[in-house]
Design a protein around this motif. Sequence first.
Motif, PDB file in Angstrom:
ATOM      1  N   LEU A   9     -76.111 -21.347 -25.840  1.00 23.91           N
ATOM      2  CA  LEU A   9     -75.716 -21.717 -27.197  1.00 23.91           C
ATOM      3  C   LEU A   9     -74.665 -20.748 -27.752  1.00 23.91           C
ATOM      4  O   LEU A   9     -73.642 -21.161 -28.296  1.00 23.91           O
ATOM      5  N   PHE A  10     -74.919 -19.451 -27.582  1.00 28.94           N
ATOM      6  CA  PHE A  10     -73.938 -18.470 -28.066  1.00 28.94           C
ATOM      7  C   PHE A  10     -72.594 -18.653 -27.375  1.00 28.94           C
ATOM      8  O   PHE A  10     -71.539 -18.551 -27.992  1.00 28.94           O
ATOM      9  N   ARG A  11     -72.649 -18.912 -26.077  1.00 27.80           N
ATOM     10  CA  ARG A  11     -71.382 -19.054 -25.361  1.00 27.80           C
ATOM     11  C   ARG A  11     -70.620 -20.298 -25.825  1.00 27.80           C
ATOM     12  O   ARG A  11     -69.411 -20.263 -26.047  1.00 27.80           O
ATOM     13  N   THR A  12     -71.352 -21.404 -25.977  1.00 28.20           N
ATOM     14  CA  THR A  12     -70.705 -22.641 -26.430  1.00 28.20           C
ATOM     15  C   THR A  12     -70.025 -22.426 -27.781  1.00 28.20           C
ATOM     16  O   THR A  12     -68.887 -22.855 -28.005  1.00 28.20           O
ATOM     17  N   GLU A  13     -70.735 -21.726 -28.693  1.00 28.15           N
ATOM     18  CA  GLU A  13     -70.169 -21.535 -30.034  1.00 28.15           C
ATOM     19  C   GLU A  13     -69.028 -20.518 -30.022  1.00 28.15           C
ATOM     20  O   GLU A  13     -68.065 -20.652 -30.784  1.00 28.15           O
ATOM     21  N   ALA A  14     -69.109 -19.522 -29.130  1.00 25.34           N
ATOM     22  CA  ALA A  14     -67.986 -18.577 -28.994  1.00 25.34           C
ATOM     23  C   ALA A  14     -66.752 -19.327 -28.512  1.00 25.34           C
ATOM     24  O   ALA A  14     -65.635 -19.113 -29.002  1.00 25.34           O
ATOM     25  N   LEU A  15     -66.954 -20.249 -27.566  1.00 22.01           N
ATOM     26  CA  LEU A  15     -65.829 -21.052 -27.065  1.00 22.01           C
ATOM     27  C   LEU A  15     -65.256 -21.935 -28.168  1.00 22.01           C
ATOM     28  O   LEU A  15     -64.036 -22.086 -28.302  1.00 22.01           O
ATOM     29  N   ARG A  16     -66.139 -22.499 -28.979  1.00 18.10           N
ATOM     30  CA  ARG A  16     -65.678 -23.362 -30.067  1.00 18.10           C
ATOM     31  C   ARG A  16     -64.828 -22.551 -31.061  1.00 18.10           C
ATOM     32  O   ARG A  16     -63.745 -22.970 -31.460  1.00 18.10           O
ATOM     33  N   LEU A  17     -65.319 -21.374 -31.428  1.00 16.48           N
ATOM     34  CA  LEU A  17     -64.576 -20.533 -32.376  1.00 16.48           C
ATOM     35  C   LEU A  17     -63.265 -20.013 -31.769  1.00 16.48           C
ATOM     36  O   LEU A  17     -62.296 -19.768 -32.474  1.00 16.48           O
ATOM     37  N   ALA A  18     -63.276 -19.850 -30.445  1.00 24.35           N
ATOM     38  CA  ALA A  18     -62.117 -19.238 -29.777  1.00 24.35           C
ATOM     39  C   ALA A  18     -60.853 -20.078 -29.931  1.00 24.35           C
ATOM     40  O   ALA A  18     -59.749 -19.560 -29.786  1.00 24.35           O
ATOM     41  N   HIS A  19     -61.014 -21.381 -30.232  1.00 24.97           N
ATOM     42  CA  HIS A  19     -59.822 -22.212 -30.404  1.00 24.97           C
ATOM     43  C   HIS A  19     -58.917 -21.668 -31.500  1.00 24.97           C
ATOM     44  O   HIS A  19     -57.705 -21.774 -31.407  1.00 24.97           O
ATOM     45  N   ASP A  20     -59.496 -21.085 -32.562  1.00 20.72           N
ATOM     46  CA  ASP A  20     -58.601 -20.540 -33.593  1.00 20.72           C
ATOM     47  C   ASP A  20     -59.057 -19.216 -34.201  1.00 20.72           C
ATOM     48  O   ASP A  20     -58.480 -18.768 -35.183  1.00 20.72           O
ATOM     49  N   GLN A  21     -60.060 -18.585 -33.643  1.00 22.48           N
ATOM     50  CA  GLN A  21     -60.487 -17.273 -34.160  1.00 22.48           C
ATOM     51  C   GLN A  21     -60.168 -16.200 -33.107  1.00 22.48           C
ATOM     52  O   GLN A  21     -60.792 -16.173 -32.040  1.00 22.48           O
ATOM     53  N   PRO A  22     -59.216 -15.324 -33.405  1.00 24.26           N
ATOM     54  CA  PRO A  22     -58.818 -14.313 -32.401  1.00 24.26           C
ATOM     55  C   PRO A  22     -59.976 -13.466 -31.891  1.00 24.26           C
ATOM     56  O   PRO A  22     -60.051 -13.166 -30.701  1.00 24.26           O
ATOM     57  N   PHE A  23     -60.923 -13.090 -32.757  1.00 22.97           N
ATOM     58  CA  PHE A  23     -62.001 -12.210 -32.290  1.00 22.97           C
ATOM     59  C   PHE A  23     -62.847 -12.912 -31.228  1.00 22.97           C
ATOM     60  O   PHE A  23     -63.295 -12.285 -30.272  1.00 22.97           O
ATOM     61  N   ALA A  24     -63.016 -14.232 -31.402  1.00 18.45           N
ATOM     62  CA  ALA A  24     -63.865 -14.973 -30.466  1.00 18.45           C
ATOM     63  C   ALA A  24     -63.170 -15.121 -29.102  1.00 18.45           C
ATOM     64  O   ALA A  24     -63.826 -15.179 -28.068  1.00 18.45           O
ATOM     65  N   ARG A  25     -61.841 -15.174 -29.127  1.00 11.47           N
ATOM     66  CA  ARG A  25     -61.112 -15.261 -27.850  1.00 11.47           C
ATOM     67  C   ARG A  25     -61.396 -14.060 -26.988  1.00 11.47           C
ATOM     68  O   ARG A  25     -61.517 -14.144 -25.775  1.00 11.47           O
ATOM     69  N   ARG A  26     -61.477 -12.910 -27.651  1.00 14.66           N
ATOM     70  CA  ARG A  26     -61.676 -11.687 -26.865  1.00 14.66           C
ATOM     71  C   ARG A  26     -63.105 -11.561 -26.363  1.00 14.66           C
ATOM     72  O   ARG A  26     -63.375 -10.793 -25.459  1.00 14.66           O
TER      73      ARG A  26
END
Lengths: 538, 65
Positions: free
Chosen positions: A384-401
């Motif tokens: 669940l955490f990974r899925t949501e990190a991936l979702r946020l990563a589309h436009d949140q720089p911190f999540a990309r990292r």
Amino acid sequence: MAYDYTPYPYVPPKGLTQAEPRHPVAIVGAGPIGLAMAIDLAQRGVASVVLDDNNVVSVGSRAICWAKRTLEIFDRLGVGERMLEKGVTWKIGRQFHGDREVYSFDLLPEDGHKYPAFINLQQYYVEEYLIDRVRDFPGLIDLRFRNKVVDHADRGDHTLLTVETPDGRYSLEADWLIACDGAGSPTRNRMGLSFEGQTFQEQFLIADIEMKDSPFGDAAVPERWFWFDPPFHKGKSALLHMQPDNIYRIDLQLDVDADARAEAAEDKVIPRIKAIVGDKPFRLDWVSVYKFRCIKLDRFVHGRVIFVGDSAHVVSPFGARGGNGGIQDVDNLGWKLAAVIQGKADEALIATYHDERSHGSAENILHSSRATNFMTPKTPIEALFRTEALRLAHDQPFARRILNSGRLSMPCSLEGFALQTPGAAQVPPGSPLVDAPLSGAEGETWLLSQVQGDFTLVGFGDVPLPDVPGVRRLGINQRAADYPCFTATHGHAIRRYGSDIAYLFRPDGHVAAVFRRPTAQDVARAAGRAMGKTTETA
Amino acid sequence: MKIFPDRLSPQQDDFYNALMDAHEGLSETDSHALNARLILLMANQIGDLDVLRDLLTTARAYADV
């Protein structure tokens, strides 16, 4: 075209018919680590015999990603430029979630470095080039194919080896035994050394394919593509890399309980590849299904037996820290062992190889375990955490990292270890050298070419360097001096190291000490400390 | 109020790992409970209602429905 695995000739060794004089060093295993070890020692005038049970280079591409620091070490060993020329230099990494790109990174380092962040080059080429280089040292490296070590016995100040050849067995004595015999190290097993750690249940399929059209589509430059949950391989991960000769590496995560043998069969592999590359024609070059572990030996040095590379530590492949870590082992051990054998340092110096490289391998294990954990969530909450990190990563720089498909191999710092003299500088003691372009009387050169190999005191800017036995001197942006001087091309070297400061580099390029106003006494003390000499207390 | 682009790096892996460790061995229900407590604790730590409203709106915006 497929690589031509020409067997290397077996020559009946002398030991079959008469006793051989004791060898200073015996190296078990002629993979990249064993060969590099022999070359490093030979460049320092130390002879070795290299024993390998096989007579061809690595079958399959295996290790393909060679990091900048490794290339710099290969440069010192005389093979770096050839590898750079043949290898594929890539710099863009793209990460996809499903069919959408979420993040790309550009590895292109700042200007003014001889080597790029990474090249991809099949292990068989690396071994071939190293074997060619070994041939430059006929009096110092005795490379024996189809010489399988079947037993060894610790004799205190030396080791007795039993070697099997097509013509029978013989024995051989060596002052030092270096085990470069890989993850399954027979030397380690024979000694009954515990080698337990985290074992990952996931299985991965590696397929190398040759194809004329790039599977990267229109991308003209080679890249690294990584997918979380790709449309062609639901719920798993996939990785695509380019190698020389139009060979592409595909790495696919499989089910935990997948049947490894069935997964490696062509009828199973080909549809998986077609799902990625479509109808473009390709040839299957090599397939392997693997699992991995993250483990290191408690001690890398056991008396006169030293473990180097995968025999000492294994990691998951994410981050390219296996082969690259092993080459850094060689770089760390070579000058120390040569100094001990040549009577310039006490045997205690060898213990620092364990201290420093055990630290390096712990760092590699930490990073590669975390990448593996991120790529293969174990529980619904982790998923669940990974899925949501991936979702946020589309436009949140911190999540990309936070996305982790492998933190790519970087050299570790040796700051705080006994050989370094504490000090403060832009490149603090313990750090690996940072390359920079120089120009001198004989033309353009690189800092790494001038510094690596011996203890070298480098003065940046207006800082006079004292003459100390056993320490080379080099001035950068200095007025005339009685040692070689260079100009910092485009000011890179000064910008990276500072001005009016001297650095003492170890033979492996790590900073041993820094000085604002170096005196002969201070430099000699720091060089002595880096050679493992205990300083007398005042 | 703007959400910070990135205040975690270069320690993002240390944080993520610590977060996973905090959930280690919990049932799914207990993990959700831990997440709820964690959000309340973090909200108190942030202590700025405008910021918290922004974060809630942003998190909600990614929801599928």
